[in-house]
Enzyme design. Structure first.
Site, PDB file in Angstrom:
ATOM      1  N   GLN A  69       0.697  -1.284  -0.441  1.00 26.81           N
ATOM      2  CA  GLN A  69       0.362   0.033  -0.264  1.00 26.81           C
ATOM      3  C   GLN A  69       1.502   0.896  -0.097  1.00 26.81           C
ATOM      4  O   GLN A  69       2.203   1.553   0.642  1.00 26.81           O
ATOM      5  CB  GLN A  69      -1.136   0.363   1.744  1.00 26.81           C
ATOM      6  CG  GLN A  69      -2.256   0.719   0.868  1.00 26.81           C
ATOM      7  CD  GLN A  69      -2.889   0.309   0.184  1.00 26.81           C
ATOM      8  OE1 GLN A  69      -4.511  -0.234   1.366  1.00 26.81           O
ATOM      9  NE2 GLN A  69      -3.399   0.624  -0.933  1.00 26.81           N
TER      10      GLN A  69
ATOM     11  N   SER B 153       0.620  -0.165   6.683  1.00 28.13           N
ATOM     12  CA  SER B 153       0.148  -0.473   7.132  1.00 28.13           C
ATOM     13  C   SER B 153       0.380  -2.153   6.925  1.00 28.13           C
ATOM     14  O   SER B 153       1.113  -2.170   6.401  1.00 28.13           O
ATOM     15  CB  SER B 153      -0.732   0.191   5.535  1.00 28.13           C
ATOM     16  OG  SER B 153      -0.583  -1.046   4.507  1.00 28.13           O
ATOM     17  N   THR B 154      -0.782  -2.154   7.115  1.00 23.69           N
ATOM     18  CA  THR B 154      -0.639  -3.931   7.333  1.00 23.69           C
ATOM     19  C   THR B 154      -1.194  -4.275   6.235  1.00 23.69           C
ATOM     20  O   THR B 154      -2.676  -5.467   6.454  1.00 23.69           O
ATOM     21  CB  THR B 154      -1.008  -4.293   8.459  1.00 23.69           C
ATOM     22  OG1 THR B 154      -0.038  -3.579   9.391  1.00 23.69           O
ATOM     23  CG2 THR B 154      -0.101  -6.213   8.164  1.00 23.69           C
ATOM     24  N   HIS B 155      -1.235  -3.735   4.884  1.00 23.18           N
ATOM     25  CA  HIS B 155      -2.059  -4.674   3.376  1.00 23.18           C
ATOM     26  C   HIS B 155      -1.031  -4.856   2.644  1.00 23.18           C
ATOM     27  O   HIS B 155      -1.198  -4.578   1.822  1.00 23.18           O
ATOM     28  CB  HIS B 155      -2.702  -2.719   3.132  1.00 23.18           C
ATOM     29  CG  HIS B 155      -3.729  -2.074   4.202  1.00 23.18           C
ATOM     30  ND1 HIS B 155      -3.905  -1.274   4.206  1.00 23.18           N
ATOM     31  CD2 HIS B 155      -4.093  -3.229   5.429  1.00 23.18           C
ATOM     32  CE1 HIS B 155      -4.309  -0.364   4.722  1.00 23.18           C
ATOM     33  NE2 HIS B 155      -4.916  -1.412   6.140  1.00 23.18           N
ATOM     34  N   ASN B 156      -0.401  -6.491   3.446  1.00 21.19           N
ATOM     35  CA  ASN B 156       0.537  -6.842   2.332  1.00 21.19           C
ATOM     36  C   ASN B 156      -0.580  -7.274   0.953  1.00 21.19           C
ATOM     37  O   ASN B 156      -1.990  -8.467   2.073  1.00 21.19           O
ATOM     38  CB  ASN B 156       0.371  -7.790   2.678  1.00 21.19           C
ATOM     39  CG  ASN B 156       2.058  -6.687   4.409  1.00 21.19           C
ATOM     40  OD1 ASN B 156       1.172  -7.387   5.134  1.00 21.19           O
ATOM     41  ND2 ASN B 156       2.705  -6.163   3.703  1.00 21.19           N
TER      42      ASN B 156
END
Lengths: 238, 591
Positions: free
Chosen positions: B348, B516-519
């Site tokens: 992200q 962000s932890t949007h992997n």
């Protein structure tokens, strides 16, 4: 401002026996700060006990946190709000000993964007960093950091912060500074139960109210209005 | 020695959002389900209670609820020519562990993807021509459309009791909601949360410039709520301890609050915690996974659990690791472009904007919820004309403070020193008087951004770490420059005392600061087995009894937080398993 006159070992003995305010005065730092004026009325402080820092390291940590957080009308000094105690406890515990740190090799330098890549535990990293910092101030000023005047401490810490101080331990002075600053900020703003932020001074300084149970109504009634409440810590709720 | 256990109908790997949802749907359909979770049990009563949960040092800085990086992490290199080094501690992202997974410590921003997000390749090619998508940008269509997923978004929103304002109800545009969203059959289950100074000021400014701001759809409940499963949520108390924390009010939807209270008592379900799945055992000839091998992390003993159906519901990295380590599917080769396991890893692109300071304001940042901002989508997706811009995709711009936790969330005007008296004075003055206005952009896939097995570094079970070869690309930097300018224009309309210069991320991807932890990606979905790992029902092309959940199936990342989209996909896949696969086990699409 005067230089430190006491040899460190005597100073540490005195610090251990006397109040923190007395110890601060002995460093020659607090003598010109408002904190010293209240020394007479302050309750006797707890003796200084270090879980992991040795005498040289403790003196360095106290001098640095007093430079980062000088005593003024907003808060007492870094040492007096418990930052040295906080750092000692953190380095002695899980964090200092590498909990939740991936420690398999090979260890390669990498780019800054790779983050921490040293083989050292945080405890040993601080040991190495303090040693390098003192070696640099000794070379530059003829003294270890804690013996410098306030002006010299500010100047030396700026050199360490900006990487101008030459470190030879496999990492730069600014890398050491960044880690020291982060740990100090954690101690300054964390819940007081960890030893720093004594009397919630950092929370009072900025206006953080700690942990009231609910703002369900306040989120509306205090819209763009100052919320001026005495901060509450975990101990206050326990 | 490996102890072989008795076969069960289904085994579910990981007890986060998707594992909990699939376990619930499969037990309801009559299957006996075993859930395997590598971490410990976590219950709101014991693990999320005040005052202990309001401990910033423990949860934010010492990573209490996150994956233990001493056990496993990923390695990073920015280009194929470099040597990857392990991320030795968390920074940029924070995967969870334990029952509830990252779903127990998220903020709660819950989106439906835009319609265009599902058809990125075909839409941009059709509208802007063949050259709109650069040759090395490997974006793909999902193979499923927004319209197909709509009922499943609805189901996930009701499960979570989402607070929000509809902007497109069955085609009717509603002012105050997101007019760019795809048509929805129903409004949100709960009305929007209260607004604070930041989100309210942004709303007024954006509106004055002709934009269409709306409240962030949020899994922080604005009212007490009972979901269709019968699980109850409390009302949000705006405590400001959301992301990285469990919710002591049960007001934040999580597997622990929204699913497990009804799943755990079900005799058809058995949860085994401290059960770390090491490998899927694959029968290549039969194209099936026969069992999973897991380690009891208390004893180190290994168990083999045979199952008729296997659901992979671990995080992005572990889903991909288990496929590569178990030898299922073809590993992606960035040189030839062949293979698909590990392909299209995306992240992200955040923080393209400005910080504003208001001398006379009281923002009260500590009175906040995790998903609490005002958003505008006028520059997201293809909601604006991309002609001549030199990039595709976009981002949502938002303002609002999700917390005032003082170690992490402070800002001071540019030029302030980092320590000393002047630093103290600046914090005393500005802590309650600032917020960010910033864009969060899509992150599109590229040929040489991918995941594979690290040749050097190993995890605690002796398996290779996942190696991430990743960097931001020109498309990201261009969107960043664009969104930061737009953010600055809106911020200026607020007339702040001080405003920073517009900023956006440049240079190499930095693993240190939280972003962000949007992997996403690694086991991507699609309709062509040569370019995807799972089909449009999330069924493995190489093992018909294996279904893979979560953001690892996204072919690229949209601008939105992934939980809503992956929740909808979990229900979509569960529906296909129960109503198609269970009736006639085998491939649901022909390769």
């Amino acid at each position: 401002m005067t230089e430190v006159k006491l040899p460190r070992r005597d100073f540490l003995k005195a610090a251990g026996a006397a109040s923190a305010a007395g110890a601060a005065a002995a460093t020659g730092i607090a003598a010109c700060s408002p904190a010293a004026e209240t020394a007479a009325t302050a309750p006797p402080a707890e003796p200084e006990i270090w879980l992991t820092l040795n005498a040289t390291e403790a003196a360095f940590v106290k001098a640095v946190v007093d430079t980062l957080i000088p005593a003024d009308e907003l808060t007492p000094s870094g040492t007096d709000v418990g930052l040295a105690t906080f750092i000692d406890r953190q380095l002695a515990g899980g964090f200092g000993n590498g909990a939740k740190l991936y420690r398999s090799g090979p260890f390669l330098p990498g780019k800054p964007e790779h983050g921490y890549q040293l083989a050292l535990s945080p405890r040993d990293f601080f040991r190495a960093g303090i040693s390098e910092a003192n070696a640099w101030t000794t070379k530059t000023y003829g003294k270890e950091f804690d013996r410098l005047t306030v002006e010299q401490r500010n100047e030396a810490l700026t050199a360490i912060e900006t990487g101008k101080a030459q470190f030879n331990g496999g990492f730069t002075s600014n890398f050491f500074f960044d880690n020291f600053l982060q740990l100090s900020m954690e101690g300054f703003f964390a819940d007081p139960m960890y030893g720093g932020n004594k009397n919630k001074v950092a929370w009072k300084m900025i206006g953080f109210p700690g942990l009231p149970a609910s703002y369900r109504e306040e989120v509306k009634t205090y819209f763009n209005k100052k919320y001026d409440k005495e901060p509450q810590s975990i101990a206050d709720f326990s | 020695m490996v102890t072989k256990l008795k076969e069960v109908d289904a085994v579910v790997v990981g007890m986060g959002w998707t594992g909990a949802i699939l376990s619930r749907e499969l037990t309801k359909a009559g299957l006996n389900v075993v859930g395997l979770e590598r971490g410990p049990m976590r219950t709101p009563r014991d693990d999320f209670a005040i005052p202990a949960i309001r401990d910033e040092l423990k949860y934010t800085n010492r990573h209490e609820l996150f994956q233990d990086t001493a056990m496993e992490t990923v390695s990073l290199r920015h280009a194929m020519s470099e040597t990857a080094l392990p991320m030795r501690r968390h920074g940029s992202f924070l995967p969870g562990t334990g029952v509830g997974g990252a779903g127990s410590h998220w903020n709660g921003a819950t989106w439906r993807n835009l319609e265009v997000d599902y058809v990125v390749r075909s839409h941009y090619t059709e509208k802007y021509g063949r050259n709109a998508i650069p040759a090395d940008m490997t974006v793909q269509d999902f193979g499923v459309t927004y319209a197909e997923l709509e009922p499943h978004f609805d189901k996930f929103e009701k499960l979570c009791g989402i607070s929000g304002q509809a902007g497109n109800l069955r085609g009717k545009k509603i002012d105050g909601g997101n007019i760019f969203e795809g048509p929805r059959a129903n409004d949100y289950p709960n009305k929007p949360l209260a607004r604070n100074f930041a989100s309210s000021t942004f709303d007024t400014a954006a509106r004055s410039l002709g934009y269409h701001p709306f409240p962030q759809p949020s899994a922080n409940a604005s009212e007490a709520y009972t979901n269709p499963e019968g699980a109850t949520m409390g009302q949000c108390v705006y405590c400001g301890f959301c992301e990285r924390y469990g919710c002591e009010s049960n007001a934040k939807a999580s597997p622990n609050v929204s699913v497990l209270p009804v799943l755990l008592p079900d005799p058809k379900f058995e949860l085994r915690t401290n059960s770390y799945v090491k490998k899927l055992n694959y029968d290549r000839a039969a194209k099936k996974v026969t069992s999973v091998t897991y380690v009891d992390t208390r004893t180190g003993e290994e168990y083999e659990q045979p199952a008729g159906l296997v659901i992979l519901g671990a995080y992005v990295f572990n889903n991909t690791l288990l496929m590569l380590y178990s030898g299922i599917g073809t590993p992606y080769d960035p040189v030839t472009g062949r293979g698909s396991v590990g392909k299209n890893y995306c992240y992200q692109y955040t923080g393209a904007g400005v910080t504003v300071f208001f001398e006379d304001a009281e923002t009260n940042p500590f009175m906040a919820a995790g998903a609490f901002g005002t958003i505008m989508d006028d520059f997201n997706g293809d909601n604006f004309d991309h002609s001549g811009l030199g990039f595709i995709g976009g981002g949502h711009i938002s303002a609002g403070l999700s917390n005032g936790r003082p170690i992490e969330t402070r800002a001071v005007p540019p030029g302030t020193p980092r320590w000393g008296k002047a630093w103290k004075e600046a914090n005393a003055k500005w802590y309650r008087r600032w917020f960010n206005v910033a864009g969060t952009a899509v992150n599109y896939a590229y040929r040489d951004n991918y995941l594979d097995l690290d040749p050097t570094y190993k995890d605690a079970l002796g398996r290779p770490l996942i190696r991430m070869t990743y960097n931001f690309k020109e498309n990201d930097y261009k969107i960043g420059a664009f969104l930061s300018q737009k953010s600055a224009e809106i911020a200026k309309a607020m007339n702040p005392t001080i405003m920073t210069e517009p900023r956006f991320r440049r240079g190499d991807y930095d693993s240190r600061p939280y972003q962000s932890t949007h992997n996403t990606g690694g086991t991507i979905m699609g309709t062509d087995p040569s370019t995807s790992v799972v089909n449009r029902y999330l069924q493995s092309w190489d093992a018909s009894n294996l279904f893979i959940m979560g953001a690892s199936v996204f072919p690229q990342n949209q601008s939105y937080n992934p939980t809503g989209p992956l929740g909808a996909l979990a229900y979509w896949s569960a529906d296909a398993i129960v109503n198609k696969y269970m009736k006639a086990p085998g491939p649901l699409m022909q390769a």
